[in-house]
Design an enzyme around this catalytic site. Structure first.
Site, PDB file in Angstrom:
ATOM      1  N   SER A   1     -27.126   1.465 -25.157  1.00 31.05           N
ATOM      2  CA  SER A   1     -27.117   0.703 -26.405  1.00 31.05           C
ATOM      3  C   SER A   1     -28.540   0.575 -26.912  1.00 31.05           C
ATOM      4  O   SER A   1     -29.491   0.500 -26.119  1.00 31.05           O
ATOM      5  CB  SER A   1     -26.528  -0.692 -26.173  1.00 31.05           C
TER       6      SER A   1
ATOM      7  N   TYR B   1     -25.974  -8.752 -21.654  1.00 28.41           N
ATOM      8  CA  TYR B   1     -25.767  -7.365 -22.041  1.00 28.41           C
ATOM      9  C   TYR B   1     -27.102  -6.656 -22.242  1.00 28.41           C
ATOM     10  O   TYR B   1     -27.310  -5.539 -21.742  1.00 28.41           O
ATOM     11  CB  TYR B   1     -24.935  -7.322 -23.320  1.00 28.41           C
TER      12      TYR B   1
END
Length: 302
Positions: A175, A188
């Site tokens: 990501s 995350y």
């Protein structure tokens, strides 16, 4: 300084320039793509979201066999049936990548029942979606175990055989938040940053291993249920990626042996800006784009 060292120092700028020119040319004139007809592809988190689209794309591109790992049998079964209808042999196994013993056990089952995995796609991930002080300790650990440590276990399970066969590819669906964290998803961002460091180290470590490569994909916010509810300030200026696009670019990167892919391409500018701008300027960019508050409406799944 001896003559050999001096020559190495003088040649380095030319070698760097040559690599840059080659990369520029490949951007406009892609080389020959890998034939996937002999590959056995294993996708973690393969039952839904980007994982399901990756399975479809690998099947479209002619992969020999597909293996799906995940924690939810219904999703895995549905995706497996869809891929089978497309004409590609597909198998699924219940496996939580956070569980080291389970990964090693299922990896052995895969080798016995399906064959040697030649492309491993580490796609499984979870997000808690809360600030540090609002986060449950077990939920924080879960994010690190699945998003980061799971890659250690799967790679250790399948990489040795790839090295023996001198053919294989390790893929990480990462990501852009690993490079540009935002508030409200500290679990995350931290796990993805660790995952990126893992892949950077692994990629360098495999440079002298013939036939085995790595690909790390760093997409912007993707329109899946995982980040459902996340809102940026200017959605038309910063539209979420479609999962099928992420899947297409990922498979293409595997076939062209591309090490790092930023999606969309404008994320390259973000990486450069982060290296040259002061923190105060970066904070203004975050305020403008609304990333400070984009997780306030988060209601995705974990």
């Amino acid at each position: 300084m001896d003559l050999r060292t001096l020559c190495s120092v003088l040649l380095l700028p030319l070698q760097i320039l040559c690599c840059a020119v080659k990369a520029f040319v490949r951007f406009f004139i892609p080389g020959k793509r890998r034939d996937l007809s002999g590959d056995v592809v294993l996708i973690t988190g393969g039952g839904r979201g980007i994982g399901r689209h990756l399975a479809r794309e690998f099947a479209k591109c002619g992969a020999k066999k597909l293996i799906l790992w995940g924690r939810t049998e219904k999703c895995l079964k549905d995706t497996c049936e869809e891929i089978t209808l497309m004409g590609t042999e597909c198998h699924y196994f219940i496996c939580d990548v956070a569980n080291r013993e389970e990964v090693y056990k299922q990896a052995k089952v895969v080798r016995e029942k399906v064959g040697d995995v030649t492309i491993l796609v580490n796609n499984a991930a979870v997000v808690h979606g809360k600030s540090l002080m609002d986060s449950d300790d077990d939920a924080l650990l879960k994010s690190q175990h699945i998003n980061t440590m799971g890659q250690f276990w799967t790679t250790k399970a399948f990489l040795p055989r790839m090295l023996e066969l001198q053919t294989g590819h390790i893929v990480c669906v990462n990501s852009i938040l690993s490079l540009s964290p935002i508030p409200g998803t500290i679990d995350y961002c931290t796990s993805k940053a660790s995952s990126l460091a893992f892949m950077e180290s692994l990629t360098l470590g495999l440079l002298d291993c013939p036939g085995v490569g790595c690909t790390t994909v760093l997409p912007f916010h993707t329109n899946t249920e995982m980040f459902q509810g996340m809102r940026v300030r200017f959605p038309k200026l910063f539209p979420p990626l479609r999962p099928e696009v992420v899947a297409q670019r990922t498979v293409d990167a595997v076939r062209t042996n591309t090490a790092f892919v930023y999606l969309p391409w404008t994320m390259n500018a973000l990486v450069i800006l982060k290296c040259i701008l002061p923190q105060s300027a970066l904070e203004e960019i975050h305020r403008f784009s609304g990333t400070y508050t984009c997780m306030n409406t988060f209601k995705g799944r974990t």
